[in-house]
Design a protein around this motif. Structure first.
Motif, PDB file in Angstrom:
ATOM      1  N   LYS A 344       0.840  -1.212   0.000  1.00 32.02           N
ATOM      2  CA  LYS A 344       0.000   0.000   0.000  1.00 32.02           C
ATOM      3  C   LYS A 344       0.870   1.254   0.000  1.00 32.02           C
ATOM      4  O   LYS A 344       2.090   1.171   0.122  1.00 32.02           O
ATOM      5  N   ASP A 345       0.192   2.399  -0.118  1.00 34.02           N
ATOM      6  CA  ASP A 345       0.829   3.725  -0.038  1.00 34.02           C
ATOM      7  C   ASP A 345       1.823   3.981  -1.167  1.00 34.02           C
ATOM      8  O   ASP A 345       2.789   4.725  -0.993  1.00 34.02           O
ATOM      9  N   LEU A 346       1.576   3.356  -2.329  1.00 34.58           N
ATOM     10  CA  LEU A 346       2.442   3.586  -3.497  1.00 34.58           C
ATOM     11  C   LEU A 346       1.863   4.755  -4.293  1.00 34.58           C
ATOM     12  O   LEU A 346       0.683   4.743  -4.648  1.00 34.58           O
ATOM     13  N   PRO A 347       2.678   5.793  -4.588  1.00 33.97           N
ATOM     14  CA  PRO A 347       2.162   6.975  -5.287  1.00 33.97           C
ATOM     15  C   PRO A 347       1.698   6.654  -6.708  1.00 33.97           C
ATOM     16  O   PRO A 347       2.352   5.892  -7.430  1.00 33.97           O
ATOM     17  N   ILE A 348       0.554   7.221  -7.083  1.00 32.73           N
ATOM     18  CA  ILE A 348      -0.045   6.992  -8.405  1.00 32.73           C
ATOM     19  C   ILE A 348       0.252   8.198  -9.294  1.00 32.73           C
ATOM     20  O   ILE A 348       0.005   9.336  -8.909  1.00 32.73           O
ATOM     21  N   SER A 349       0.773   7.942 -10.501  1.00 29.42           N
ATOM     22  CA  SER A 349       1.059   9.050 -11.426  1.00 29.42           C
ATOM     23  C   SER A 349       0.145   8.965 -12.654  1.00 29.42           C
ATOM     24  O   SER A 349      -0.393   7.905 -12.967  1.00 29.42           O
ATOM     25  N   GLY A 350      -0.015  10.093 -13.331  1.00 27.00           N
ATOM     26  CA  GLY A 350      -0.729  10.130 -14.608  1.00 27.00           C
ATOM     27  C   GLY A 350      -2.209  10.422 -14.540  1.00 27.00           C
ATOM     28  O   GLY A 350      -2.886  10.476 -15.575  1.00 27.00           O
ATOM     29  N   LEU A 351      -2.761  10.629 -13.338  1.00 27.95           N
ATOM     30  CA  LEU A 351      -4.203  10.883 -13.217  1.00 27.95           C
ATOM     31  C   LEU A 351      -4.606  12.172 -13.933  1.00 27.95           C
ATOM     32  O   LEU A 351      -5.657  12.236 -14.568  1.00 27.95           O
ATOM     33  N   ASP A 352      -3.743  13.201 -13.847  1.00 23.32           N
ATOM     34  CA  ASP A 352      -4.049  14.486 -14.504  1.00 23.32           C
ATOM     35  C   ASP A 352      -4.060  14.353 -16.022  1.00 23.32           C
ATOM     36  O   ASP A 352      -4.916  14.922 -16.706  1.00 23.32           O
ATOM     37  N   LYS A 353      -3.127  13.540 -16.546  1.00 21.24           N
ATOM     38  CA  LYS A 353      -3.087  13.327 -18.015  1.00 21.24           C
ATOM     39  C   LYS A 353      -4.324  12.573 -18.482  1.00 21.24           C
ATOM     40  O   LYS A 353      -4.927  12.899 -19.510  1.00 21.24           O
ATOM     41  N   ALA A 354      -4.699  11.537 -17.738  1.00 20.38           N
ATOM     42  CA  ALA A 354      -5.874  10.732 -18.114  1.00 20.38           C
ATOM     43  C   ALA A 354      -7.144  11.588 -18.084  1.00 20.38           C
ATOM     44  O   ALA A 354      -8.045  11.399 -18.906  1.00 20.38           O
ATOM     45  N   ALA A 355      -7.206  12.546 -17.158  1.00 20.22           N
ATOM     46  CA  ALA A 355      -8.383  13.407 -17.023  1.00 20.22           C
ATOM     47  C   ALA A 355      -8.632  14.262 -18.266  1.00 20.22           C
ATOM     48  O   ALA A 355      -9.740  14.759 -18.474  1.00 20.22           O
ATOM     49  N   GLU A 356      -7.603  14.405 -19.108  1.00 18.57           N
ATOM     50  CA  GLU A 356      -7.748  15.235 -20.323  1.00 18.57           C
ATOM     51  C   GLU A 356      -8.379  14.470 -21.494  1.00 18.57           C
ATOM     52  O   GLU A 356      -8.732  15.068 -22.505  1.00 18.57           O
ATOM     53  N   ILE A 357      -8.482  13.150 -21.360  1.00 13.61           N
ATOM     54  CA  ILE A 357      -9.026  12.344 -22.467  1.00 13.61           C
ATOM     55  C   ILE A 357     -10.544  12.520 -22.540  1.00 13.61           C
ATOM     56  O   ILE A 357     -11.246  12.394 -21.535  1.00 13.61           O
TER      57      ILE A 357
END
Length: 423
Positions: A344-357
């Motif tokens: 657990k507690d692993l940082p997640i990246s790319g959420l902002d980029k995915a939100a642009e789709i």
């Protein structure tokens, strides 16, 4: 009006997202919520099992409608407690929620009202369960009677596997009290589908068809999970079959519950196995499926709030839901190791980029905020859901979002929706 949504998973994020689109709603609270939900609602730090605290909050804030997401508070009687306090709440009461809370209860209901399902027997005695398995042979299905977070079902290919499952459930109590009784069923093969209907205890309003992917790995391999992805519509449910499901399964279930003195109100989930164009019930759930809620509510054009209110008031007169003429596909991104142990507690990246789709929503399930970063906290972490003119287009959109998001040891299936394409 003010709405309270109880829960903090992907299903609840989807419900909040859909409820927020209603012109009837001024403010949404969610308890406990998650970082994705926090963008749309005010998250309140109350757990789903803190029923009295939730009731007191709803009274203090003068909540007009409470929508209960998960099964545990429903089986604990949250609806009864809210109704006793004069609060309007969407979901079945404790007696009706047994339809999910006890496999034996639901199988007995189906037997009483001739609802098509697998033949079965229930056992509280370990030795009797073992001798029944030896008598019936394999493949055979072993289910813990109570709630086991979607993991209490073993499809055993050999008698030895089935007996080992009974040992795990009844002797080692891997699911705790949920395994004090087991249901053993004949194995059903075919293609699975999920069917949902809103109901006020008398009238029903069916939703579009959908299909879940229970196994953790591609090609339906590996152990069962809470669900690794879903799509809607499900081509296996033809228009003719849709009517058969309504007439031979959904209506008799709701009528049977009423006749037994525990009318069922809320959303009814029916897990189906379809073979040779004939549906049989695998299981019932007393709430929206997760991840099926994600593609279904992405496709729903109608305002959901009047339906929720009508069910809660016992006044469901609406006879149809409007749908966008599109397909939707949800891919669950999970923690590596799920459904067993995971980091657990692993940082997640790319959420902002995915939100642009365009036509993509990322619904948060097992996430939390640590030191300003969104990290994984649960087994199923995100439900990346795409809309498209066809299932093929929706698959492309969903996986385009998945490709942009990552964290250490992320796991997801690469074949969500493939069955629809193969048809």
């Amino acid at each position: 009006m003010k709405v309270l949504v109880v829960g903090g998973g992907g299903r609840e994020h989807t419900l909040v997202w859909k409820i927020a689109q209603s012109p009837l709603v001024e403010h949404i609270y969610c308890a406990p919520g998650n970082p994705g939900i926090a963008e749309l609602a005010e998250c309140v730090h109350i757990g789903v099992e803190e029923i009295e605290v939730l009731r007191d909050f709803a009274l203090a804030e003068q909540i007009d409608l409470t929508v209960v997401g998960p099964e545990v508070p429903l089986t604990m009687g949250i609806v009864d407690i809210f109704q006793a306090a004069g609060l309007l709440v969407f979901g079945p009461n404790k007696a009706a929620a047994q339809i999910e809370g006890s496999k034996g209860f639901s199988k007995d209901l189906m037997a009483r009202y001739n609802i098509p399902t697998a033949k079965y027997q229930s056992f509280t005695d370990h030795a009797a369960a073992v001798s029944y398995i030896l008598e019936q042979g394999a493949p055979i299905v072993v289910k813990a009677d109570g709630l086991a977070a979607g993991k209490g079902v073993v499809v055993a290919q050999t008698a030895e596997q089935a007996i080992a499952a009974v040992d795990d459930i009844m002797l080692d109590q891997v699911f705790g009290a949920a395994g004090s009784s087991v249901v053993i069923e004949e194995f059903m093969d075919g293609e699975e589908a999920s069917f949902f209907a809103f109901t006020d205890g008398k009238n029903i309003l069916p939703l579009a068809s959908s299909q879940d992917h229970k196994r953790v790995n591609d090609n339906d391999e590996g152990p069962n999970t809470g669900g690794m992805g879903a799509y809607s519509p499900a081509p296996v449910v033809t228009d003719a079959l849709y009517q058969v499901i309504v007439e031979t399964i959904v209506k008799p279930t709701i009528q049977g519950m009423a006749q037994d003195g525990c009318p069922y109100s809320g959303i009814l989930y029916v897990g189906l196995m379809i073979k040779d164009g004939k549906p049989r019930v695998v299981e019932y759930n007393a709430r929206f499926g997760d991840p099926e809620a994600q593609p279904l509510l992405m496709r729903m054009k109608s305002d959901i709030v009047p339906v929720l209110l009508a069910c809660a008031r016992g006044e469901l007169t609406q006879d149809r839901i409007e749908w966008y003429d599109k397909a939707a596909v949800c891919v669950v991104m999970a923690s590596g190791g799920y459904p067993a142990a995971y980091a657990k507690d692993l940082p997640i990246s790319g959420l902002d980029k995915a939100a642009e789709i365009k036509d993509l929503m990322v619904f948060h399930a097992g996430t939390t905020l640590k030191q300003g970063k969104i990290v994984n906290q649960g087994g199923r972490v995100l439900g990346v859901t795409g809309l498209g003119d066809s299932v093929s287009d929706a698959i492309k959109t969903a996986y385009a979002g998945v490709a942009l998001i990552s964290w250490d040891q992320v796991h997801y299936r690469r074949d969500i929706g493939a069955k629809a394409l193969n048809r």
